[in-house]
Design an enzyme around this catalytic site. Structure first.
Site, short mmCIF file in Angstrom:
data_model
loop_
_atom_site.label_atom_id
_atom_site.label_comp_id
_atom_site.label_asym_id
_atom_site.label_seq_id
_atom_site.Cartn_x
_atom_site.Cartn_y
_atom_site.Cartn_z
N GLU A 668 0.88 -1.15 0.00
CA GLU A 668 0.00 0.00 0.00
C GLU A 668 0.92 1.20 0.00
OE1 GLU A 668 -3.35 -0.08 0.14
OE2 GLU A 668 -3.64 -2.21 0.49
ZN LIG Z 1 -6.21 -1.73 -3.41
#
Ligand SMILES: [Zn+2]
Length: 826
Positions: A668
């Site tokens: 992320e």
């Molecule tokens: Zn995602």
């Protein structure tokens, strides 16, 4: 989950005291304004959405909320008292969330880690006990103790376990103290937070702000367990990044890119650099940036009829009109007239000439008598359609709503219909002999930074190939596959229509969820559509609800986008590394990434050698991210994703690792950054302002720093491909005569997995694997009470075997390692 005891004399000792991981070892903020109000038909429940900051008590609540269809993936973050995150919600949904027990903390603001660094004096009993000599059975272990600095501020991250952690009444507390450098006394007692997930005690953990680097920490549990450990560095003293070379070129991407721009640039790169780049087309076209044309006609509630065209909007559906016609004469039957694309429903009348056709009757007539123009017609949501429909003022035009652009949408029209996804393949030797690295961006449509990060990395490879020695080494020793957007339909929808779109655009919904007001919730979560640890097999974190943000699809690999990934890794068997690039959160993940909630049974854990290799690679990758502007992805956000965050059933990483042996990372990008001005961590967003504050939240800065990390991942793969060095290992302490029982463990010269026997037999790949004491911890300790011979060999992450031993055949040399621990008889 726990290893069973192998023989009485060999007790897997789960109370390793004072051990600590080595440094590298196992150790849209877019308020999505609704597009312009529906021009011709106004669906119900059409409301503006906003991003709010929420807190959930834990994974159970997260599952419940996701199953109810709420969209709150990403930006999720574990906090001591649960999970915090962002939700894209309407005002009505805020009420629903609150009713489910979710704490809505208000419109999204930066995250603040609510640590308890200044408290910690509360465990009075523990303090008293800690003063006693720690000669009882140890019940506490240090899992991690990491020191890092960012923007002039130091932080200590501590993870610790107590063997009594599951105990709930009373809960066993934990206190941590630290010294202030070598030889200084312990002090600064702080209370640690207990981390429980899906009913299972995981560990205690906290992040503490500190001004001086400690050398050691000391843990004390409220039941008297004590452990000490040495503090390691996390991402400190990293080697300089490639960008430190003055002739190195970077900063190529100057703004967000929609899929047409990404794909066209990929093809242009292949044309410009034919000696090192080419395009591979994925075989399955997407289901398309296209929608059926729809309208809700006849009234609201029981009187509403939801109508969908047979043709896609751009292929004629948008030309269809539907008219509910009132006739003055009495006792007329319901009839349908079709002229060209105009459908006229002649409503039935009663004796007084008043219309009597109900929504259900009209829907049925449209389905069966519209000359094939109408594909679906049904009452609204759960209604039976018992209400009498109202005549329309004239023909109602159906629309696919795709011409309704959101505020701030880029110029131009989006090509309608299915898309073919090009893969940009870069490598000097694309013959299948170099390790392949798959970079897959934007499975989730609204995540714009992953696409620019991946494109920036591709640009750096081709522009620096001739001028930079390190880049040349990468291009000559790897075979890189870039999927710059794996969800172009959804991404276009995010750019042009609904900024918060996460899934693809395939509508698998039954009538109850098929009215146009729900169109922003249709689609499949591509990262829940895979086959290992899938929701279809009972793993948590994938939804069967077609309007949920984590809808897993009607079956595994139902979607062309996920089929394509499997096709690619099966065709190019040299792909050994994968990064699924997401945003936002500042996390780097691997396996396990999913569990069955009942009992919290995870997908199989990688063997210790792979786990150590993942950690070593993560430290390299994240050091390069940090090198750009001191963004630190903290160790609490690194590891098996279901160990540190949540279960995501059917994610791509589980499939590629377990089915193909690919080292499959997910990260992320765009996570929290420390803001020294406020003393807080500030969270990211899906579509941060491109030129936002370069020290805080900025799409540009995130693109540059995470591209550093992707470049380092290529170097990891190149090194892996050239690794011909066998690992070595040893039993510590080694062979010898001991007067009393002794604790032994294995050590390896590099990340490697050990296979061992203790019954005198020849070790093979079927022999027991040397395992961690517990997850995220170093290798287990054997308590040897009688004479035992260990036979073993080690295998590194590249498959090199210690001493070139061949575990598969019974060769004469039997070139494995052996050591006998002799315990004197008393
Ligand atoms: Zn995602």
């Amino acid at each position: 989950m726990r290893r069973s005891q192998r023989r009485i004399a060999l007790l897997a000792l789960s109370t390793l005291v004072g051990s600590i991981l080595v440094t590298t070892g196992p150790a849209g903020a877019d308020p999505t304004g609704p597009s312009a109000a529906a021009s011709r038909s106004q669906p119900e429940d059409r409301e503006s959405v906003r991003l709010v900051h929420i807190r959930l008590t834990g994974a159970d609540m997260l599952d419940k909320v996701a199953a109810a269809g709420f969209d709150l993936e990403h930006g999720l973050r574990r906090v001591p008292n649960g999970i915090e995150g962002e939700a894209v919600v309407t005002a009505e949904q805020v009420t629903e969330l609150t009713a489910m027990g979710v704490e809505v903390l208000g419109d999204d603001a930066g995250f603040a880690w609510s640590d308890e660094a200044d408290g910690g004096l509360g465990v009075g009993a523990a303090s008293a006990r800690a003063a006693q000599p720690a000669n009882h059975d140890a019940t506490v272990r240090v899992v991690r103790a990491d020191w890092f600095t960012t923007k002039g501020q130091g932080f200590l991250y501590v993870e610790a376990r107590t063997t009594e952690g599951q105990q709930a009444d009373p809960v066993v507390g934990m206190q941590v103290e630290n010294d202030s450098g070598k030889g200084t006394p312990f002090g600064f007692a702080r209370t640690m937070s207990r981390f429980v997930d899906s009913g299972q005690y995981m560990f205690h953990r906290n992040l503490f702000k500190l001004d001086v680097r400690p050398n050691k920490i000391k843990l004390t549990s409220s039941t008297g367990g004590v452990a000490t450990g040495v503090v390691s560095n996390w991402l400190e003293n990293a080697p300089p990044p490639l960008t430190a070379n003055p002739s190195y070129k970077s900063d190529f991407v100057d703004g967000y890119r929609h899929p047409q721009q990404l794909f066209s640039r990929a093809k242009e790169i292949a044309r410009q650099y034919p000696d090192i780049a080419e395009i591979v087309y994925l075989p399955n076209q997407t289901n398309g940036y296209q929608r059926k044309a729809q309208a809700q006609i006849g009234g609201t509630g029981q009187a509403a009829v939801v109508v969908s065209s047979t043709a896609w909007g751009h292929q004629g559906g948008n030309d269809v009109t539907v008219d509910f016609v009132d006739r003055p004469d009495p006792d007329l039957p319901l009839a349908v007239e079709v002229t060209g694309k105009a459908v006229r429903v002649l409503l039935a009348t009663d004796a007084s000439g008043a219309p009597t056709s109900t929504a259900a009757e009209v829907a049925e007539a449209l389905r069966t008598r519209s000359a094939g123009l109408i594909d679906r017609a049904h009452p609204y949501r759960t209604n039976e359609g018992t209400g009498v429909v109202a005549p329309t003022a004239g023909p109602v035009a159906l629309t696919d709503f795709l011409d309704q652009k959101r505020v701030g949408a880029p110029e131009g029209e989006v090509p309608r219909g299915p898309a073919t996804i090009p893969v940009l393949r870069i490598g000097k030797h694309r013959d299948g002999k170099k390790p392949g690295v798959l970079i897959q961006a934007q499975d989730h449509a609204r995540e714009w930074v992953p696409a620019t990060t991946s494109l920036e990395s591709a640009e750096r490879l081709v522009h620096n190939y001739r001028s930079d020695r390190e880049t040349k080494k990468i291009v000559e020793n790897t075979d890189v596959f870039f999927i710059l957007s794996n969800n172009p339909d959804g991404a276009n929808y995010s750019f042009y229509n609904f900024a918060s779109q996460r899934k693809n655009m395939t509508n698998h919904c039954p009538d109850v969820s098929a009215d146009p007001a729900q169109r922003n919730s249709w689609g499949v979560d591509l990262n829940r559509n895979y086959r290992v640890g899938s929701g279809h097999d009972g793993y948590a974190g994938g939804s069967t609800n077609c309007v949920s943000g984590t809808y897993q699809g009607p079956e595994e690999l139902s979607e062309p986008e996920s089929k394509n990934i499997i096709w690619l890794v099966e065709k190019y068997r040299n792909i050994k590394f994968m990064m699924s690039v997401h945003s936002n959160g500042g996390q780097l993940f691997w396996q396990p990434g999913a569990y069955i909630a009942d009992g919290r049974i995870t997908t199989p854990r990688p063997p210790l050698g792979d786990e150590a290799f993942y950690w070593q690679s993560a430290a390299r990758i994240l050091s390069q991210v940090k090198a750009h502007r001191e963004t630190v992805v903290t160790p609490e956000n690194v590891g098996g994703s279901s160990d540190v965050l949540y279960s995501s059933a059917g994610n791509v990483r589980e499939d590629l690792y377990h089915t193909y042996g690919i080292y499959a990372f997910g990260w992320e990008v765009g996570g929290s950054v420390y803001n020294p001005a406020t003393g807080d961590w500030q969270g990211g967003s899906f579509q941060p302002e491109w030129d936002g504050n370069p020290e805080l939240v900025s799409g540009h800065a995130e693109t540059m720093e995470y591209a550093n990390g992707i470049m380092e991942m290529f170097r990891v793969a190149a090194d892996w491909g050239r690794d011909r060095k066998n690992p070595t290992s040893q039993l510590v302490p080694g062979a010898g005569r001991y007067s009393r029982p002794v604790d032994v463990r294995f050590e390896t010269s590099e990340p490697a997995t050990i296979y061992y026997t203790t019954d005198g037999s020849r070790p093979t790949l079927e022999s027991p694997r040397y395992a961690a004491t517990e997850f995220r911890e170093p290798g287990q300790v054997f308590h040897v009470t009688e004479t035992t011979t260990f036979n073993w060999f080690s295998v590194d992450s590249a498959g090199n075997i210690e001493k070139n031993y061949d575990p598969t055949k019974n060769d004469k040399r039997n070139n494995y390692r052996t050591a006998t621990i002799r315990i004197a008889k008393r």
